[in-house]
Write an enzyme that holds these catalytic residues in place. Structure first.
Site, PDB file in Angstrom:
ATOM      1  N   CYS A   2       0.883  -1.190  -0.037  1.00 53.42           N
ATOM      2  CA  CYS A   2      -0.009  -0.006   0.012  1.00 53.42           C
ATOM      3  C   CYS A   2       0.729   1.356   0.076  1.00 53.42           C
ATOM      4  O   CYS A   2       1.942   1.225   0.559  1.00 53.42           O
ATOM      5  CB  CYS A   2      -0.996   0.107   1.256  1.00 53.42           C
ATOM      6  SG  CYS A   2      -1.988  -1.485   1.290  1.00 53.42           S
ATOM      7  N   ARG A  27       4.746   0.567  -5.911  1.00 54.64           N
ATOM      8  CA  ARG A  27       4.753  -0.139  -4.874  1.00 54.64           C
ATOM      9  C   ARG A  27       3.496  -1.351  -4.991  1.00 54.64           C
ATOM     10  O   ARG A  27       3.467  -2.143  -4.005  1.00 54.64           O
ATOM     11  CB  ARG A  27       4.184   0.781  -3.355  1.00 54.64           C
ATOM     12  CG  ARG A  27       5.326   1.636  -3.007  1.00 54.64           C
ATOM     13  CD  ARG A  27       4.659   2.660  -1.995  1.00 54.64           C
ATOM     14  NE  ARG A  27       4.300   2.123  -0.706  1.00 54.64           N
ATOM     15  CZ  ARG A  27       5.295   1.865   0.183  1.00 54.64           C
ATOM     16  NH1 ARG A  27       6.530   2.257  -0.055  1.00 54.64           N
ATOM     17  NH2 ARG A  27       4.933   1.036   1.286  1.00 54.64           N
ATOM     18  N   TRP A  75      -3.050  -2.544  -1.553  1.00 54.67           N
ATOM     19  CA  TRP A  75      -2.466  -3.887  -2.009  1.00 54.67           C
ATOM     20  C   TRP A  75      -2.985  -4.800  -1.099  1.00 54.67           C
ATOM     21  O   TRP A  75      -3.019  -4.758   0.053  1.00 54.67           O
ATOM     22  CB  TRP A  75      -0.892  -3.959  -1.786  1.00 54.67           C
ATOM     23  CG  TRP A  75      -0.269  -5.311  -1.860  1.00 54.67           C
ATOM     24  CD1 TRP A  75      -0.265  -6.107  -0.895  1.00 54.67           C
ATOM     25  CD2 TRP A  75       0.075  -5.841  -3.124  1.00 54.67           C
ATOM     26  NE1 TRP A  75       0.293  -7.562  -1.506  1.00 54.67           N
ATOM     27  CE2 TRP A  75       0.531  -7.262  -2.928  1.00 54.67           C
ATOM     28  CE3 TRP A  75       0.305  -5.581  -4.480  1.00 54.67           C
ATOM     29  CZ2 TRP A  75       1.342  -8.129  -3.753  1.00 54.67           C
ATOM     30  CZ3 TRP A  75       0.917  -6.423  -5.459  1.00 54.67           C
ATOM     31  CH2 TRP A  75       1.227  -7.620  -5.027  1.00 54.67           C
ATOM     32  N   ASN A 101      -1.296   0.995   6.074  1.00 57.29           N
ATOM     33  CA  ASN A 101      -0.444   0.366   5.224  1.00 57.29           C
ATOM     34  C   ASN A 101       0.158  -0.829   6.264  1.00 57.29           C
ATOM     35  O   ASN A 101       0.460  -0.202   7.164  1.00 57.29           O
ATOM     36  CB  ASN A 101       0.637   0.964   4.502  1.00 57.29           C
ATOM     37  CG  ASN A 101       1.646  -0.193   4.079  1.00 57.29           C
ATOM     38  OD1 ASN A 101       1.365  -1.285   3.611  1.00 57.29           O
ATOM     39  ND2 ASN A 101       3.175   0.448   3.564  1.00 57.29           N
ATOM     40  N   GLY A 102      -0.032  -2.160   6.133  1.00 55.14           N
ATOM     41  CA  GLY A 102       0.597  -2.911   7.012  1.00 55.14           C
ATOM     42  C   GLY A 102      -0.693  -3.885   7.400  1.00 55.14           C
ATOM     43  O   GLY A 102      -1.536  -4.346   6.747  1.00 55.14           O
ATOM     44  N   GLU A 484      20.040 -14.648 -10.072  1.00 54.02           N
ATOM     45  CA  GLU A 484      19.667 -13.426 -10.294  1.00 54.02           C
ATOM     46  C   GLU A 484      19.206 -13.394 -11.653  1.00 54.02           C
ATOM     47  O   GLU A 484      17.974 -12.753 -11.996  1.00 54.02           O
ATOM     48  CB  GLU A 484      20.745 -12.500 -10.016  1.00 54.02           C
ATOM     49  CG  GLU A 484      20.145 -10.915 -10.150  1.00 54.02           C
ATOM     50  CD  GLU A 484      19.273 -10.662  -9.573  1.00 54.02           C
ATOM     51  OE1 GLU A 484      18.787 -11.364  -8.511  1.00 54.02           O
ATOM     52  OE2 GLU A 484      18.521  -9.373  -9.745  1.00 54.02           O
ATOM     53  N   LYS A 488      15.295 -12.385 -12.651  1.00 54.67           N
ATOM     54  CA  LYS A 488      15.023 -11.304 -13.608  1.00 54.67           C
ATOM     55  C   LYS A 488      13.950 -11.589 -14.642  1.00 54.67           C
ATOM     56  O   LYS A 488      13.235 -10.926 -15.153  1.00 54.67           O
ATOM     57  CB  LYS A 488      16.362 -10.670 -14.267  1.00 54.67           C
ATOM     58  CG  LYS A 488      17.201  -9.731 -13.037  1.00 54.67           C
ATOM     59  CD  LYS A 488      16.903  -8.652 -12.756  1.00 54.67           C
ATOM     60  CE  LYS A 488      15.884  -8.032 -11.675  1.00 54.67           C
ATOM     61  NZ  LYS A 488      16.000  -8.780 -10.471  1.00 54.67           N
ATOM     62  N   GLU A 491      10.570 -12.645 -13.478  1.00 56.53           N
ATOM     63  CA  GLU A 491       9.708 -11.729 -12.642  1.00 56.53           C
ATOM     64  C   GLU A 491       9.351 -10.821 -13.579  1.00 56.53           C
ATOM     65  O   GLU A 491       7.824 -10.138 -13.474  1.00 56.53           O
ATOM     66  CB  GLU A 491      10.363 -11.018 -11.508  1.00 56.53           C
ATOM     67  CG  GLU A 491      11.449 -10.227 -11.726  1.00 56.53           C
ATOM     68  CD  GLU A 491      11.912  -9.755 -10.515  1.00 56.53           C
ATOM     69  OE1 GLU A 491      11.323  -9.231  -9.641  1.00 56.53           O
ATOM     70  OE2 GLU A 491      13.105  -9.395 -10.482  1.00 56.53           O
ATOM     71  N   HIS A 507      21.363 -34.662 -11.823  1.00 58.13           N
ATOM     72  CA  HIS A 507      20.528 -35.329 -10.664  1.00 58.13           C
ATOM     73  C   HIS A 507      19.332 -35.311 -11.003  1.00 58.13           C
ATOM     74  O   HIS A 507      18.455 -35.194  -9.889  1.00 58.13           O
ATOM     75  CB  HIS A 507      21.071 -34.891  -9.302  1.00 58.13           C
ATOM     76  CG  HIS A 507      22.589 -35.135  -9.097  1.00 58.13           C
ATOM     77  ND1 HIS A 507      23.111 -36.367  -8.872  1.00 58.13           N
ATOM     78  CD2 HIS A 507      23.906 -34.293  -9.295  1.00 58.13           C
ATOM     79  CE1 HIS A 507      24.490 -36.452  -8.596  1.00 58.13           C
ATOM     80  NE2 HIS A 507      24.789 -35.242  -8.877  1.00 58.13           N
ATOM     81  N   LYS A 606       7.085  -3.758  -4.898  1.00 54.67           N
ATOM     82  CA  LYS A 606       8.572  -3.545  -4.836  1.00 54.67           C
ATOM     83  C   LYS A 606       9.027  -3.617  -3.656  1.00 54.67           C
ATOM     84  O   LYS A 606      10.113  -4.285  -3.424  1.00 54.67           O
ATOM     85  CB  LYS A 606       8.781  -1.782  -5.181  1.00 54.67           C
ATOM     86  CG  LYS A 606      10.183  -1.572  -4.895  1.00 54.67           C
ATOM     87  CD  LYS A 606      11.025  -2.142  -5.918  1.00 54.67           C
ATOM     88  CE  LYS A 606      12.482  -1.670  -5.843  1.00 54.67           C
ATOM     89  NZ  LYS A 606      13.325  -2.103  -6.444  1.00 54.67           N
TER      90      LYS A 606
HETATM   91  C1  AGP Z   1      14.142  -8.522  -7.199  1.00 57.47           C
HETATM   92  O1  AGP Z   1      14.006  -8.071  -8.499  1.00 57.47           O
HETATM   93  C2  AGP Z   1      12.816  -8.405  -6.517  1.00 57.47           C
HETATM   94  N1  AGP Z   1      11.974  -7.203  -6.499  1.00 57.47           N
HETATM   95  C3  AGP Z   1      12.578  -9.021  -5.186  1.00 57.47           C
HETATM   96  O2  AGP Z   1      12.984 -10.311  -5.167  1.00 57.47           O
HETATM   97  C4  AGP Z   1      13.350  -8.188  -4.239  1.00 57.47           C
HETATM   98  O3  AGP Z   1      15.004  -8.431  -4.430  1.00 57.47           O
HETATM   99  C5  AGP Z   1      13.072  -8.779  -2.645  1.00 57.47           C
HETATM  100  O4  AGP Z   1      11.646  -8.517  -2.584  1.00 57.47           O
HETATM  101  C6  AGP Z   1      13.811  -8.069  -1.561  1.00 57.47           C
HETATM  102  O5  AGP Z   1      13.349  -6.868  -1.369  1.00 57.47           O
HETATM  103  P1  AGP Z   1      14.332  -6.031  -0.573  1.00 57.47           P
HETATM  104  O6  AGP Z   1      15.567  -5.713  -1.051  1.00 57.47           O
HETATM  105  O7  AGP Z   1      13.587  -4.557  -0.689  1.00 57.47           O
HETATM  106  O8  AGP Z   1      14.305  -6.417   0.769  1.00 57.47           O
END
Ligand code: AGP
Length: 611
Positions: A2, A27, A75, A101-102, A484, A488, A491, A507, A606
């Site tokens: 949120c 967000r 959210w 938010n929360g 990574e 990328k 996602e 395996h 995010k």
């Molecule tokens: C990575 O591209 C994602 N957005 C996600 O995996 C992110 O790295 C993860 O949620 C951790 O977020 P933070 O670094 O803000 O804790």
């Protein structure tokens, strides 16, 4: 997650709220709403869907006159996305409006108590319970607002960043937080609250960070703070250095591309302040050489991409400083009752500094009396403030959900820590340190060069926009790079992909390799070239198409790969910073080719500030 905004001042509130919410769209949200005091009553407008819907509903805010208001992008956590569950939420008489938010973890118990007192509810949200609870205590305290709010704070359990307006006190906006982000801004036209800096940068750089269980009371000319016991407290503001463009796209189609191209600068910004006269100086670490030498084990704890940098860091810290390193997913660590000793160091990595699992892991470590260090990007975020020490990655605001510049900045922080610890422990000579610092300083220009190669990557990516499965394989640090690269791709393009330790393929997973399956092979660790090459031959013999990312002198690989992307020479421990660049570009162009929302991928946020 949120997004919250609030304004009280000498301008119409609604347009400012809409503008602020638009800067928080990254967000992640599914509905939006505003509450504005129009001189007689609180007017609420809200709807599911993008912010555009709310703007159209209110004619860009013009149908909601008034200079005091709060806004929200939701959210969904409790209650499905719907108009009735959208925020703001009000008490029955609509004399109190709340944005939140929360997660209020005991909201059902509180709701039952309020139902027993004759309260009714129209939504399924925990936030409406807060609105009614405020009403309950407002009446009980004969309208003493601070007493009302502190009583609510003592009753609710869980996390909250709240913005509140009272119809009977239209010259105030109230804000309070616990374990969810909220800042206060002071501007010439009035005062603001927001979940994050980009929402208010247009109006002010003068920001107060509210600590956990603190209350801010805003009028158009003044801001007062109180603690959970209702006692006034003093706070000093901080000046946000980010330029306003840093939070805008700056001419790029997507924030993600802009942020990828910022990496030479953000790597430099994270590195240079910590190298003085050829020595690594990490002032913020606050650890003496004795304390560093006494470290028996390092636990690196994070989520997602931040976790991936931890996997890389393990190889480097153990390789250089010979300190045992465990890397944990924060969501696992927090419930595993981890075995921590007093001479351990727990390192929490987080771009946002608000990730619920990572914040909980930090608290778990602190509860066990272990020294904690945060590697954090957002200044003043919860993890940054609660960790014993924080080492900031100066990557600036990262808006795209898929992290790039924060990831490469985190790698730099890891390199600096590992070299520094190794030097203090006498594991490396001054000459070796000097060589490594030279290699580190070359990384920004090398990233620049790799980014200039984008057309070549784009051509390859365009051939795989229809891919069904993609595999990333590697050994050692190359395995971490593959993790990574895989995240990328999946996602932002929604293509299934997974990273595999190259030696582990046989395996089981190799059974998935079919004619035409794309396998990205990371081959940057010279001492493992031959081993990984044999895995490349294995998958190719089963029909795979191999995209190899390797060091520029490893031309041998061309006989065994369909595509080869070379990275410049650097220290074997630093190749992740370079090899990740073509993988970021690859994911970006596949996503664009598939018409995906690169900056705001479906289902993702995010910062995951709830469990
Ligand atoms: C990575 O591209 C994602 N957005 C996600 O995996 C992110 O790295 C993860 O949620 C951790 O977020 P933070 O670094 O803000 O804790």
């Amino acid at each position: 997650m949120c997004g919250i905004v609030g304004f009280i001042g000498r301008q119409q509130a609604a347009p400012i709220l809409l503008d602020g919410l638009s800067k928080l769209e990254y967000r992640g949200y599914d509905s939006a709403g505003m509450a504005v005091y129009d001189g007689q009553k609180i007017r609420v407008e809200k709807s599911t869907g993008r912010l555009k819907v709310l703007s159209e509903l209110t004619h860009d805010g013009s149908t909601m006159p008034g200079t005091v208001g709060i806004g929200h992008t939701r959210w969904a956590t409790h209650g499905e996305p719907s108009d009735r569950n959208a925020h703001p939420h009000c008490n029955t008489e609509k004399s109190i409006a709340v944005v939140h938010n929360g997660i209020i973890e005991n909201y059902m118990k509180l709701k039952k108590k309020l139902l027993d007192h004759g309260y009714e509810f129209i939504s399924d949200t925990d936030t409406e319970v807060v609105a009614q609870l405020l009403d309950y205590y407002y009446k009980k305290t004969n309208g003493d607002i601070i007493d009302t709010i502190t009583r609510v704070m003592h009753r609710v359990e869980g996390s909250y960043a709240l913005g509140i307006i009272f119809a009977e006190h239209p010259d105030h906006v109230y804000a309070l937080r616990k374990d969810a982000p909220l800042i206060v801004g002071k501007s010439k036209d009035g005062n603001l609250i927001a979940s994050d800096v980009p929402a208010i940068l247009k109006y002010t750089r003068d920001v107060y960070f509210i600590e956990n269980e603190e209350i801010a009371c805003l009028t158009e000319d003044d801001i007062r703070f109180y603690n959970i016991d209702g006692e006034p407290i003093e706070k000093t503001s901080r000046t946000i250095e980010w330029d306003i463009n840093a939070a805008e796209k700056g001419g790029y189609e997507y924030f993600m591309l802009k942020e990828m191209y910022e990496q030479p600068k953000t790597v430099r910004d994270t590195l240079n302040p910590r190298i003085k006269d050829g020595q690594i100086v990490i002032e913020e670490l606050g650890m003496s050489d004795e304390e560093i030498r006494a470290i028996e084990r390092i636990h690196i704890v994070a989520c997602g991409s931040a976790y991936h940098t931890g996997v890389t860091a393990k190889y480097i810290m153990e390789g250089l400083a010979r300190i045992p390193v465990e890397v944990d997913l924060a969501s696992e660590f927090r419930y595993r009752n981890p075995i921590l000793n007093k001479n351990d160091l727990v390192v929490i990595i987080s771009q946002s500094g608000e990730t619920a699992d990572s914040l909980a892991a930090l608290r778990e470590a602190k509860a066990k009396g272990v020294k904690t260090l945060g590697i954090i990007n957002v200044v003043g975020s919860s993890i940054a403030r609660e960790a014993d020490r924080v080492m900031y990655t100066w990557a600036g605001p990262e808006i795209a959900v898929a992290t790039t510049k924060a990831y490469t900045a985190q790698l730099i922080a890891h390199y600096l820590l590992a070299i520094h610890f190794a030097q203090v422990k006498g594991q490396v000579t001054d000459e070796e340190v000097a060589e490594m610092l030279t290699d580190l300083k070359a990384i920004p220009a090398q990233i620049e060069m790799l980014l200039a190669n984008k057309e070549h990557i784009q051509k390859i990516a365009n051939r795989y926009v229809g891919a069904r499965d993609v595999f990333f394989i590697g050994r050692g640090i190359d395995y971490a790079i593959g993790m990574e690269g895989s995240l990328k791709l999946k996602e932002i393009s929604y293509i299934h992909s997974e990273a595999y330790a190259a030696g582990e393929l046989k395996h089981g997973t190799i059974s998935l390799i079919e004619e035409g399956t794309l396998v990205a092979a990371l081959v940057t660790q010279k001492d493992l070239y031959k081993k990984t090459l044999s895995n490349i031959v294995e998958v190719r013999s089963r029909g795979a198409v191999v995209l190899a990312v390797t060091n520029e002198d490893n031309t041998e690989i061309e006989k065994n790969a369909d595509y080869v992307i070379y990275i410049p020479q650097t220290n074997k421990y630093f190749t992740n910073s370079l090899a990740i660049i073509p993988l970021q570009l690859f994911a970006y162009y596949v996503s664009v080719g598939r018409g995906c929302d690169v900056d705001k991928p479906r289902n993702l946020a995010k910062s995951v500030t709830v469990e």
